[in-house]
Motif scaffolding. Structure first.
Motif, PDB file in Angstrom:
ATOM      1  N   LEU A  13      22.244  19.324  12.784  1.00 33.08           N
ATOM      2  CA  LEU A  13      22.788  18.410  11.786  1.00 33.08           C
ATOM      3  C   LEU A  13      22.048  17.092  11.920  1.00 33.08           C
ATOM      4  CD1 LEU A  13      25.190  20.469  12.290  1.00 33.08           C
ATOM      5  CD2 LEU A  13      26.642  18.627  11.514  1.00 33.08           C
ATOM      6  N   GLN A  14      21.533  16.601  10.813  1.00 38.06           N
ATOM      7  CA  GLN A  14      20.788  15.350  10.821  1.00 38.06           C
ATOM      8  C   GLN A  14      21.387  14.374   9.825  1.00 38.06           C
ATOM      9  OE1 GLN A  14      16.679  16.494  10.053  1.00 38.06           O
ATOM     10  NE2 GLN A  14      16.296  16.324  12.249  1.00 38.06           N
ATOM     11  N   GLN A  15      21.402  13.100  10.214  1.00 41.44           N
ATOM     12  CA  GLN A  15      21.865  12.055   9.313  1.00 41.44           C
ATOM     13  C   GLN A  15      20.725  11.084   9.048  1.00 41.44           C
ATOM     14  OE1 GLN A  15      25.084  10.275  11.548  1.00 41.44           O
ATOM     15  NE2 GLN A  15      23.817   8.515  12.054  1.00 41.44           N
ATOM     16  N   PRO A  16      20.705  10.479   7.866  1.00 40.91           N
ATOM     17  CA  PRO A  16      19.639   9.524   7.564  1.00 40.91           C
ATOM     18  C   PRO A  16      19.852   8.217   8.327  1.00 40.91           C
ATOM     19  CG  PRO A  16      21.196   9.616   5.760  1.00 40.91           C
ATOM     20  CD  PRO A  16      21.625  10.656   6.754  1.00 40.91           C
ATOM     21  N   VAL A  17      18.761   7.646   8.783  1.00 44.37           N
ATOM     22  CA  VAL A  17      18.808   6.340   9.459  1.00 44.37           C
ATOM     23  C   VAL A  17      17.688   5.469   8.912  1.00 44.37           C
ATOM     24  CG1 VAL A  17      19.878   7.147  11.592  1.00 44.37           C
ATOM     25  CG2 VAL A  17      17.407   7.179  11.384  1.00 44.37           C
ATOM     26  N   GLN A  18      17.923   4.170   8.943  1.00 46.42           N
ATOM     27  CA  GLN A  18      16.912   3.210   8.530  1.00 46.42           C
ATOM     28  C   GLN A  18      16.586   2.335   9.726  1.00 46.42           C
ATOM     29  OE1 GLN A  18      18.477   1.110   5.169  1.00 46.42           O
ATOM     30  NE2 GLN A  18      17.830   2.698   3.740  1.00 46.42           N
ATOM     31  N   ALA A  19      15.296   2.096   9.929  1.00 44.53           N
ATOM     32  CA  ALA A  19      14.862   1.250  11.038  1.00 44.53           C
ATOM     33  C   ALA A  19      13.968   0.149  10.492  1.00 44.53           C
ATOM     34  CB  ALA A  19      14.112   2.083  12.071  1.00 44.53           C
ATOM     35  N   GLN A  20      13.990  -0.954  11.158  1.00 45.43           N
ATOM     36  CA  GLN A  20      13.142  -2.083  10.775  1.00 45.43           C
ATOM     37  C   GLN A  20      11.711  -1.807  11.232  1.00 45.43           C
ATOM     38  OE1 GLN A  20      14.638  -4.614   9.123  1.00 45.43           O
ATOM     39  NE2 GLN A  20      12.729  -5.669   8.757  1.00 45.43           N
ATOM     40  N   ALA A  21      10.773  -1.814  10.319  1.00 43.58           N
ATOM     41  CA  ALA A  21       9.368  -1.598  10.638  1.00 43.58           C
ATOM     42  C   ALA A  21       8.764  -2.901  11.154  1.00 43.58           C
ATOM     43  CB  ALA A  21       8.610  -1.113   9.407  1.00 43.58           C
ATOM     44  N   ALA A  22       7.632  -2.802  11.834  1.00 39.16           N
ATOM     45  CA  ALA A  22       6.965  -3.971  12.411  1.00 39.16           C
ATOM     46  C   ALA A  22       6.538  -4.976  11.337  1.00 39.16           C
ATOM     47  CB  ALA A  22       5.756  -3.535  13.220  1.00 39.16           C
ATOM     48  N   ASP A  23       6.213  -4.477  10.148  1.00 40.73           N
ATOM     49  CA  ASP A  23       5.772  -5.370   9.078  1.00 40.73           C
ATOM     50  C   ASP A  23       6.937  -5.977   8.286  1.00 40.73           C
ATOM     51  OD1 ASP A  23       6.677  -3.197   7.694  1.00 40.73           O
ATOM     52  OD2 ASP A  23       4.820  -2.817   6.620  1.00 40.73           O
ATOM     53  N   GLY A  24       8.172  -5.723   8.722  1.00 36.84           N
ATOM     54  CA  GLY A  24       9.333  -6.297   8.056  1.00 36.84           C
ATOM     55  C   GLY A  24       9.978  -5.362   7.046  1.00 36.84           C
ATOM     56  N   GLY A  25       9.324  -4.261   6.746  1.00 36.69           N
ATOM     57  CA  GLY A  25       9.885  -3.300   5.801  1.00 36.69           C
ATOM     58  C   GLY A  25      10.911  -2.404   6.480  1.00 36.69           C
ATOM     59  N   VAL A  26      11.428  -1.465   5.717  1.00 44.16           N
ATOM     60  CA  VAL A  26      12.420  -0.525   6.224  1.00 44.16           C
ATOM     61  C   VAL A  26      11.816   0.868   6.239  1.00 44.16           C
ATOM     62  CG1 VAL A  26      14.682   0.500   5.783  1.00 44.16           C
ATOM     63  CG2 VAL A  26      14.314  -1.927   5.354  1.00 44.16           C
ATOM     64  N   THR A  27      12.008   1.570   7.348  1.00 45.49           N
ATOM     65  CA  THR A  27      11.515   2.939   7.486  1.00 45.49           C
ATOM     66  C   THR A  27      12.700   3.892   7.461  1.00 45.49           C
ATOM     67  OG1 THR A  27       9.701   2.163   8.869  1.00 45.49           O
ATOM     68  CG2 THR A  27      10.213   4.508   8.959  1.00 45.49           C
ATOM     69  N   ASN A  28      12.646   4.886   6.586  1.00 39.74           N
ATOM     70  CA  ASN A  28      13.692   5.900   6.514  1.00 39.74           C
ATOM     71  C   ASN A  28      13.279   7.099   7.359  1.00 39.74           C
ATOM     72  OD1 ASN A  28      15.268   4.445   4.638  1.00 39.74           O
ATOM     73  ND2 ASN A  28      13.930   5.127   2.995  1.00 39.74           N
ATOM     74  N   SER A  29      14.203   7.607   8.165  1.00 44.32           N
ATOM     75  CA  SER A  29      13.933   8.793   8.966  1.00 44.32           C
ATOM     76  C   SER A  29      15.244   9.544   9.183  1.00 44.32           C
ATOM     77  CB  SER A  29      13.292   8.408  10.304  1.00 44.32           C
ATOM     78  OG  SER A  29      14.165   7.593  11.049  1.00 44.32           O
ATOM     79  N   TRP A  30      15.180  10.607   9.962  1.00 46.42           N
ATOM     80  CA  TRP A  30      16.348  11.447  10.216  1.00 46.42           C
ATOM     81  C   TRP A  30      16.641  11.479  11.708  1.00 46.42           C
ATOM     82  CZ3 TRP A  30      19.253  13.250   6.324  1.00 46.42           C
ATOM     83  CH2 TRP A  30      18.689  13.253   5.040  1.00 46.42           C
ATOM     84  N   LEU A  31      17.921  11.411  12.048  1.00 46.04           N
ATOM     85  CA  LEU A  31      18.378  11.456  13.427  1.00 46.04           C
ATOM     86  C   LEU A  31      19.189  12.733  13.623  1.00 46.04           C
ATOM     87  CD1 LEU A  31      18.942  10.088  16.204  1.00 46.04           C
ATOM     88  CD2 LEU A  31      20.995   9.128  15.136  1.00 46.04           C
TER      89      LEU A  31
ATOM     90  N   VAL B 130      30.223  14.903   8.855  1.00 44.41           N
ATOM     91  CA  VAL B 130      29.287  15.533   7.920  1.00 44.41           C
ATOM     92  C   VAL B 130      29.571  15.048   6.509  1.00 44.41           C
ATOM     93  CG1 VAL B 130      28.477  17.718   6.954  1.00 44.41           C
ATOM     94  CG2 VAL B 130      29.030  17.571   9.381  1.00 44.41           C
ATOM     95  N   SER B 131      28.524  14.617   5.817  1.00 44.48           N
ATOM     96  CA  SER B 131      28.689  14.107   4.451  1.00 44.48           C
ATOM     97  C   SER B 131      27.538  14.602   3.585  1.00 44.48           C
ATOM     98  CB  SER B 131      28.721  12.575   4.457  1.00 44.48           C
ATOM     99  OG  SER B 131      27.426  12.059   4.604  1.00 44.48           O
ATOM    100  N   PRO B 132      27.645  14.428   2.278  1.00 41.25           N
ATOM    101  CA  PRO B 132      26.576  14.860   1.384  1.00 41.25           C
ATOM    102  C   PRO B 132      25.241  14.140   1.587  1.00 41.25           C
ATOM    103  CG  PRO B 132      28.609  14.689   0.176  1.00 41.25           C
ATOM    104  CD  PRO B 132      28.856  14.100   1.541  1.00 41.25           C
ATOM    105  N   ARG B 133      25.198  13.130   2.418  1.00 41.79           N
ATOM    106  CA  ARG B 133      23.925  12.458   2.704  1.00 41.79           C
ATOM    107  C   ARG B 133      23.166  13.163   3.835  1.00 41.79           C
ATOM    108  NH1 ARG B 133      25.354   7.143   4.620  1.00 41.79           N
ATOM    109  NH2 ARG B 133      23.114   6.910   4.790  1.00 41.79           N
ATOM    110  N   TRP B 134      23.816  14.057   4.556  1.00 40.56           N
ATOM    111  CA  TRP B 134      23.222  14.727   5.714  1.00 40.56           C
ATOM    112  C   TRP B 134      22.377  15.917   5.287  1.00 40.56           C
ATOM    113  CZ3 TRP B 134      26.145  14.919  10.909  1.00 40.56           C
ATOM    114  CH2 TRP B 134      26.673  13.662  11.203  1.00 40.56           C
ATOM    115  N   ARG B 135      21.736  16.529   6.278  1.00 43.88           N
ATOM    116  CA  ARG B 135      20.987  17.755   6.032  1.00 43.88           C
ATOM    117  C   ARG B 135      21.056  18.639   7.280  1.00 43.88           C
ATOM    118  NH1 ARG B 135      14.535  16.091   6.156  1.00 43.88           N
ATOM    119  NH2 ARG B 135      14.388  15.854   8.428  1.00 43.88           N
ATOM    120  N   PHE B 136      20.739  19.915   7.080  1.00 44.36           N
ATOM    121  CA  PHE B 136      20.676  20.887   8.166  1.00 44.36           C
ATOM    122  C   PHE B 136      19.225  21.317   8.345  1.00 44.36           C
ATOM    123  CE2 PHE B 136      24.902  21.760   6.249  1.00 44.36           C
ATOM    124  CZ  PHE B 136      25.697  21.481   7.349  1.00 44.36           C
TER     125      PHE B 136
END
Length: 105
Positions: free
Chosen positions: A12-30, A69-75
């Motif tokens: 089960l993975q949930q979306p996460v956002q992290a602060q990138a070095a250049d100030g932007g936002v990086t989307n990934s899965w946890l 678990v929510s509709p934003r998650w993935r398997f």
């Protein structure tokens, strides 16, 4: 729920956002947890009925209850990815979840 039907191991993975070095936002899965589940492709009447409500539904994933678990998650199942579209708590008993999913290509 019969434990023997939960023969697939999914992450089960949930979306996460992290602060990138250049100030932007990086989307990934946890990955939150790895659990046994049942993955069933929908066919015939089931697929037609499911697509009346959610046009992209291709699979039904059943697993033991997990409160977040929510509709934003993935398997993840091996190399396959299933995006969760709908989460149903069977009889509102907090014992099993039925997730209507779309397999990502």
């Amino acid at each position: 729920m019969q434990a023997g039907k939960l023969r697939h191991r999914v992450s089960l993975q949930q979306p996460v956002q992290a602060q990138a070095a250049d100030g932007g936002v990086t989307n990934s899965w946890l990955t939150v947890i790895s659990v046994p589940a049942s993955i069933e492709p929908l066919n015939g009447r089931e697929l037609w009925n499911a697509q009346q409500v959610q046009p992209d539904v291709t699979h039904r994933v059943t697993l033991r209850y997990h409160p977040n678990v929510s509709p934003r998650w993935r398997f993840l199942f091996g190399y396959r990815t299933f995006n969760v579209l709908t989460v149903l708590n069977t009889d509102e008993r907090n014992r099993e979840l039925i997730c209507m999913c779309m397999e990502a290509v």
